[in-house]
Design an enzyme around this catalytic site. Structure first.
Site, PDB file in Angstrom:
ATOM      1  N   ASP A  68     -10.676   4.313   1.717  1.00 16.86           N
ATOM      2  CA  ASP A  68     -11.159   3.953   3.059  1.00 16.86           C
ATOM      3  C   ASP A  68     -11.974   5.072   3.713  1.00 16.86           C
ATOM      4  O   ASP A  68     -12.951   4.794   4.422  1.00 16.86           O
ATOM      5  CB  ASP A  68      -9.991   3.558   3.963  1.00 16.86           C
ATOM      6  CG  ASP A  68      -9.499   2.145   3.698  1.00 16.86           C
ATOM      7  OD1 ASP A  68     -10.269   1.355   3.107  1.00 16.86           O
ATOM      8  OD2 ASP A  68      -8.364   1.825   4.066  1.00 16.86           O
ATOM      9  N   LYS A 100       0.790  -1.241   0.000  1.00 17.44           N
ATOM     10  CA  LYS A 100       0.000   0.000   0.000  1.00 17.44           C
ATOM     11  C   LYS A 100       0.820   1.288   0.000  1.00 17.44           C
ATOM     12  O   LYS A 100       0.361   2.303  -0.501  1.00 17.44           O
ATOM     13  CB  LYS A 100      -0.943   0.026   1.213  1.00 17.44           C
ATOM     14  CG  LYS A 100      -2.126  -0.895   1.096  1.00 17.44           C
ATOM     15  CD  LYS A 100      -3.030  -0.640   2.285  1.00 17.44           C
ATOM     16  CE  LYS A 100      -4.153  -1.619   2.361  1.00 17.44           C
ATOM     17  NZ  LYS A 100      -5.138  -1.230   3.374  1.00 17.44           N
TER      18      LYS A 100
END
Ligand code: ATR
Length: 282
Positions: free
Chosen positions: A108, A71
């Site tokens: 997110d 990530k």
């Protein structure tokens, strides 16, 4: 919508990758919308990240999700980053743009906000302070969403105090007032708190339960645990026993996936009960 001609291809990259629930989520939506597309999990060793991403792009992929351990490392391979990706410091969704350049986003915060809109539409985040437990990547995403929602005061607490201080320092220029609270006095911060979010891994299957007595919490405080295995964590059980409104963790996972699906396949999908059942199945 892409239901003719060559299939649109997307997927998720990580190492290992077998545990990822993303293929279930996107597979469900591909079927539901009858889209000529594929979504597959691809295991990529850390040392091969650059070459393997180049291979996926060269083979015509529309984009991909990114999970651990890539990530952060993926960011240096991308041409453009969204504001959220920059604030969160990690990318979980990559879109190959029409000119072949790579756009990185972190979905997110979007997932957190959209899920709350669906699961607790009556809850106005901006109506009072929030307490965030944890200071990892998930806490960064939640903080981004809380600030965007206009939460006036945000209390952050973490086992490793210095990490919470670093997190707060990164967000200090925003409109919210941030306060770092020592982990051992975290229950005091519940007084007057309107929203509590657990972003630590405590309460997850195989981990210790989170020690967070709720007796000082106002009776309308919303308790959101982003842990989703189990769905009803000890924290949510305790909140329910006290009559507090609760939000489980699965919704954030499902809602964050919607953004990528829309970017790759051209349809903004919905989260429904059948999807929840499919994703939570063993
Ligand atoms: P993520 O990216 O999912 O947020 P992470 O960066 O590993 O994952 O963060 C995990 C969070 O859970 C951290 O806030 C961590 O606290 P530390 O920063 O002190 O490590 C918290 N956490 C994990 N195990 C914990 C435990 N046993 N007690 C308290 N906090 C814990």
């Amino acid at each position: 919508m892409h239901n003719t001609q060559t299939p649109r291809c997307a997927g998720v990259i990580g190492w290992p990758i077998a545990h990822s629930r993303s293929p279930r989520i996107h597979g469900y939506w591909l079927e539901q919308h009858n889209i000529n597309g594929t979504y597959e999990a691809v295991a990529i060793e850390p040392n091969h990240l650059e070459a393997e991403v180049a291979r996926l792009v060269a083979s015509g992929w529309a984009g991909f999700n990114v999970t651990v351990p890539h990530k952060e490392n993926i960011m240096k391979l991308l041409h453009t980053l969204s504001d959220d990706a920059r604030m969160i410091g990690a990318v979980n969704t990559v879109v190959v743009q029409p000119d072949g350049t790579l756009y990185g986003h972190n979905t997110d915060a979007f997932g957190f906000t959209e899920n709350l809109r669906e699961a607790a539409p009556q809850h106005d985040l901006s109506a009072g302070p929030a307490l965030v437990l944890g200071a990892g990547g998930a806490a960064r995403a939640v903080l981004t969403a809380l600030i965007a929602a206009g939460v006036p005061d945000i209390y952050i607490t973490n086992r490793t105090h210095a990490r919470a201080q670093l997190l707060a320092a990164d967000f200090v220029d925003g409109p919210a007032r941030l306060h770092v609270v020592p982990w051992d006095v975290r229950t005091k911060a519940l007084k007057g708190c309107h929203t509590l979010v657990n972003t630590t891994s405590l309460g997850m299957k195989g981990q210790d339960a989170l020690d967070m007595p709720l007796d000082k919490a106002p009776s309308d405080m919303l308790v959101h645990d982003i842990v989703y295995a189990p769905l009803m964590t000890p924290l949510l059980e305790a909140a329910t026993a006290r009559g507090l409104p609760t939000v489980t963790g699965i919704g954030m996972l499902l809602h964050q996936a919607r953004w990528g699906f829309s970017a790759w396949f051209g349809v903004m999908p919905e989260v429904d009960d059948a999807l929840r059942v499919r994703v939570l199945a063993p």
